[in-house]
Design a protein around this motif. Structure first.
Motif, mmCIF file in Angstrom:
data_model
loop_
_atom_site.group_PDB
_atom_site.id
_atom_site.type_symbol
_atom_site.label_atom_id
_atom_site.label_comp_id
_atom_site.label_asym_id
_atom_site.label_seq_id
_atom_site.Cartn_x
_atom_site.Cartn_y
_atom_site.Cartn_z
ATOM 1 N N VAL A 10 48.742 32.298 46.195
ATOM 2 C CA VAL A 10 47.186 32.641 46.327
ATOM 3 C C VAL A 10 46.922 31.868 47.491
ATOM 4 O O VAL A 10 47.348 30.779 47.693
ATOM 5 N N SER A 11 46.129 32.596 48.670
ATOM 6 C CA SER A 11 45.757 31.766 49.674
ATOM 7 C C SER A 11 44.462 31.186 49.493
ATOM 8 O O SER A 11 43.763 31.362 48.604
ATOM 9 N N ASN A 12 44.286 29.888 50.342
ATOM 10 C CA ASN A 12 43.049 29.187 50.228
ATOM 11 C C ASN A 12 41.669 30.043 50.208
ATOM 12 O O ASN A 12 40.958 29.977 49.609
ATOM 13 N N CYS A 13 41.782 31.219 51.183
ATOM 14 C CA CYS A 13 40.633 31.936 51.178
ATOM 15 C C CYS A 13 40.171 32.620 49.751
ATOM 16 O O CYS A 13 38.957 32.989 49.550
ATOM 17 N N GLU A 14 41.341 33.299 49.420
ATOM 18 C CA GLU A 14 41.145 34.009 48.110
ATOM 19 C C GLU A 14 40.622 32.903 47.058
ATOM 20 O O GLU A 14 39.651 33.373 46.172
ATOM 21 N N GLU A 62 28.562 32.874 41.089
ATOM 22 C CA GLU A 62 27.504 33.725 40.994
ATOM 23 C C GLU A 62 27.741 34.809 40.077
ATOM 24 O O GLU A 62 26.980 35.739 39.838
ATOM 25 N N ARG A 77 33.727 30.949 44.176
ATOM 26 C CA ARG A 77 32.394 31.514 44.532
ATOM 27 C C ARG A 77 31.673 32.385 44.036
ATOM 28 O O ARG A 77 30.586 32.519 43.667
ATOM 29 N N ALA A 78 32.425 33.551 43.959
ATOM 30 C CA ALA A 78 32.110 34.714 43.088
ATOM 31 C C ALA A 78 31.743 34.294 41.577
ATOM 32 O O ALA A 78 30.853 34.809 41.169
ATOM 33 N N ARG A 101 39.083 30.291 47.058
ATOM 34 C CA ARG A 101 37.533 30.025 47.509
ATOM 35 C C ARG A 101 36.490 31.045 47.388
ATOM 36 O O ARG A 101 35.786 30.846 46.752
ATOM 37 N N PHE A 102 37.087 32.327 47.509
ATOM 38 C CA PHE A 102 36.109 33.513 47.225
ATOM 39 C C PHE A 102 35.935 33.597 45.969
ATOM 40 O O PHE A 102 34.701 33.990 45.285
ATOM 41 N N LEU A 103 37.156 33.626 45.164
ATOM 42 C CA LEU A 103 36.991 33.900 43.764
ATOM 43 C C LEU A 103 36.211 33.004 42.952
ATOM 44 O O LEU A 103 35.496 33.059 42.215
ATOM 45 N N LYS A 135 30.032 36.870 39.538
ATOM 46 C CA LYS A 135 30.367 38.172 39.892
ATOM 47 C C LYS A 135 32.059 38.279 39.420
ATOM 48 O O LYS A 135 32.682 37.136 39.813
ATOM 49 N N ARG A 136 32.627 39.392 39.007
ATOM 50 C CA ARG A 136 33.984 39.511 39.032
ATOM 51 C C ARG A 136 34.467 40.688 40.130
ATOM 52 O O ARG A 136 33.409 41.367 40.513
ATOM 53 N N LEU A 137 35.634 40.613 40.282
ATOM 54 C CA LEU A 137 36.135 41.608 41.304
ATOM 55 C C LEU A 137 35.998 42.963 40.970
ATOM 56 O O LEU A 137 35.641 43.727 41.794
#
Lengths: 253, 470
Positions: free
Chosen positions: B6-10, B20, B16-17, B12-14, B22-24
């Protein structure tokens, strides 16, 4: 069962199966001797095809495509448009890799292939032994393959032949990475891709496409990013009309 | 193969979502994905699809001598297998932690809850009992294998029919399915597992985590319950600290979900029973729709699209001032600009195409690093090709102009060895050509979008199923 033999030109745009042999028009000696600059010399044998004694041997199932002589494909090019999700590293491809380890002078990246690719820390623009790039485990890197064959571990660089990065390097911290099939990536990378143009009418976003099926998206808010991610994933299964309808609904909202 | 990290940006994004809410795929926090149950031709065989996660369950039986300390009870044997086709990280024959955990959980859920009546499996006390064997194969891993496996297990057990047996004095007769109809197992209740994933030290919880969400979760709580609101098994893993009212809340949610699931299972079993009785066709082949390409199919994602419209001027006003250096931007449509030249996407031999002095490449390309912000400064005309002698300005570079050194001084390590043998003239020519190459080049092999979209409705691969709904 005998493999099908057919003329290459006749099969363009049709489904070909592995084992089919495509016959090429026989060249006269005159044509062979005439090697001018730019005049049709070599026939390019693209993905899914191999040369064999009689002509071209098909190794992947899909649609046969042809490109006329001139431009980058001097002498014409044939290739097979096939669909798959598993990526096999190819030299010269631009891909998105995930850093998994830092081993001394070399980063190890996961590119979705069977082996991890290696990337030297000097292969970035403007780095020296003193000035190392700021790369952590888990970062995303956009680079191209320098070495990619079945006998060695693949090697990536983030620098082009002249020493400039030309868009490659570490991808920013925000945004989202997701995976789609390779066929969709090639469709999105085609010139004048309608999908990208239509999406850009919706919201502003940043987009990086890796040939290994990975897409990195960054939009203003989480919600916009999620919408774009879902549209791109669904583009694989939607016709052009359905996509236009979906986007019309979105921009009408 | 190793599993994809899992990359760091994934991550972080998950996270954060999730903050809020929100799910993918657009689900709510307590929503399950679509559950689909299909049965095979044999009794006791079923496939359960939870979104894209698929588990196959198969039940079989055999007459064996009983265990010495339990002479009047049948034997239950459970086996979960992670097929390598389910995920790249699964290897055959490797006993991973996940496999051990799954096996233990299924055993506790189905054996310790005594959902199957083992006394009814006894044929001759002390000599012959039925051994019921349940095999669960995970065919695709898209998150939440536990729930899918538990549903597949209990459905397969409910669906299974064992041969009828009659005992007369000393004689035991086992009837074949042709002689007498096979008999279902005696099932008291249906325990079903529900998984809860926790994030940010227990602040947020999600039901039915998908594969990406599982990668970034802190821990998971699994509650197995039946429709009578009896908890059969409860397990918390990942080392999360849970408060009492969190666990109580989860069990209330579980009760609701289990009730829905049990209803779905009953309906599926009844449907199958009806079809078999009426003599209609049944089995996996029948549950796949005919004349349709189902390999490329996607459920519609309900993504929330409220409040996303923003005026372009607002965006410009709020956006950060653009960075210093720009290449000549190319204006595609109002509101869209392309900065940076396209990079050649070429399959096949790069060397060959560059050795020839080919004609000018025309046409625009799609930059693979594509920025679509409207450019306030330098709204220049649409210029799509760099001239030969102009330096190519890169947005990352500090300097205004990149000075290209003498060709011999350039590092040659990035070219393939074959190129080192070129003479000076060809190097210079190639350098110039390369600077042209950097500018819009058609990728050598790409799929023609028009052809793909409209032509192939019955071919093997090219698509066309409704997918997206918002």
């Amino acid at each position: 069962m005998a493999a099908g033999r057919a003329e290459a030109e006749a099969c363009v745009g049709q489904v070909v199966l592995p084992g089919d042999v495509l016959l090429l028009p026989a060249r006269t000696d005159e044509e062979r001797l005439r090697l001018g600059a730019g005049a049709g010399g070599r026939l390019l044998c693209g993905p899914g095809l191999r040369r064999c004694a009689a002509g071209l041997l098909v190794t992947k199932c899909g649609l046969l495509r042809h490109r006329q002589a001139g431009g980058a494909a001097a002498g014409g090019a044939y290739w097979v448009d096939s669909q798959q999700k598993r990526y096999v590293p190819v030299k010269g491809d631009y891909v998105i890799g995930i850093v998994t380890a830092k081993a001394g002078d070399v980063f190890k990246l996961d590119v979705g292939g069977s082996e991890q690719a290696s990337l030297s820390y000097l292969a970035f623009e403007g780095t020296t032994k003193r000035n190392r790039p700021n790369v952590q485990v888990g970062d995303l890197i956009y680079g191209r393959f320098l070495v990619a064959n079945k006998d060695m571990e693949p090697e990536m660089v983030c620098i082009d032949g002249n020493g400039r990065s030309s868009g490659m390097g570490i991808i920013g911290q925000d945004g989202f990475l997701f995976k789609v099939s390779l066929g969709l990536i090639r469709k999105l990378l085609a010139p004048k891709c309608e999908i990208i143009q239509e999406l850009s009418q919706l919201y502003p976003f940043e987009l990086v496409l890796g040939m290994n099926g990975r897409i990195w998206i960054k939009a203003k808010t989480v919600q916009q990013t999620l919408i774009i991610v879902n549209i791109l994933e669904a583009c694989e299964y939607m016709t052009a009309e359905q996509r236009k309808q979906a986007l019309a609904k979105l921009s009408g909202n | 193969m190793k599993a994809t990290p899992v990359s760091n940006c994934e991550r972080r994004f998950l996270l954060r979502a999730i903050e809020e809410r929100k799910r993918l795929d657009g689900r709510q926090c307590y929503d399950y994905r679509n559950v689909r149950i299909s049965f095979g031709t044999d009794y006791g065989c079923c496939i359960v699809e939870l979104g894209k996660t698929r588990v196959l369950g198969q039940v079989s039986c055999e007459l064996v001598p009983p265990k010495p300390n339990r002479p009047t009870e049948g034997i239950l044997f459970f086996n979960v297998e992670l097929s390598p086709m389910a995920a790249p990280g699964f290897e055959p024959g490797r006993q991973s932690d996940l496999l051990v955990k799954l096996n233990r959980l299924i055993e506790r859920c189905l054996r310790n809850s005594k959902c199957v009546d083992t006394e009814s499996l006894c044929v001759v006390a002390g000599e012959k009992v039925w051994q019921i064997r349940l095999d669960l194969h995970v065919l695709n891993h898209d998150g939440n294998i536990i729930d899918a496996a538990s549903i597949a297990g209990i459905v397969a057990l409910c669906h299974f029919r064992r041969p009828d047996v009659s005992v007369q004095g000393e004689e035991v007769t086992v009837y074949t399915p042709e002689e007498r109809d096979p008999v279902p197992l005696s099932i008291h209740h249906m325990p079903i597992c529900v998984s809860f994933a926790f994030f940010q030290q227990g602040t947020y919880l999600l039901v039915d985590p998908s594969e990406r969400e599982e990668c970034v979760m802190d821990g998971v709580l699994v509650i197995a319950m039946n429709k009578h609101r009896e908890i059969c098994t409860i397990q918390s893993s990942g080392g999360i600290m849970l408060v009492k009212d969190q666990v109580l809340r989860c069990s209330k949610i579980t009760a609701v979900k289990v009730a829905e699931m049990t209803e779905l299972i009953q309906k599926a079993l009844e449907n199958d029973q009806k079809v078999r009785k009426e003599g209609g066709k049944f089995g996996f082949a029948e549950s796949i729709p005919n004349q349709k390409i189902t390999a490329f199919k996607m459920g519609s994602a309900a993504v929330d699209t409220n409040n996303v419209e923003e005026q372009a001027e607002e965006i410009i006003a709020k956006a950060d001032p653009p960075s210093e250096v720009f290449a000549k931007p190319i204006l595609h449509t109002p509101g869209t600009a392309q900065i940076g030249e396209g990079i050649e996407n070429s399959w096949g031999d790069l060397e060959e195409s560059e050795r020839e002095e080919a004609a000018e490449e025309e046409g625009e390309s799609e930059a693979t690093a594509f920025e679509c912000q409207t450019v306030e400064t330098e709204e220049t005309s649409t210029m799509s090709e760099t001239k030969k002698d102009e330096p190519i300005v890169l947005s990352d570079s500090e300097e205004e102009e990149v000075v290209i050194l003498e060709p011999q001084e350039l590092p040659k390590k990035t070219r393939a060895p074959a190129s080192c043998s070129r003479n000076h003239n060809r190097w210079k020519r190639r350098r110039r050509k390369e600077s042209r190459n950097l500018s819009p080049a058609n990728p050598l092999f790409y799929s023609d979008p028009d052809v793909n979209d409209t032509e192939y409705s019955c071919g093997p691969a090219w698509v066309s199923c409704p997918g997206f709904n918002c």
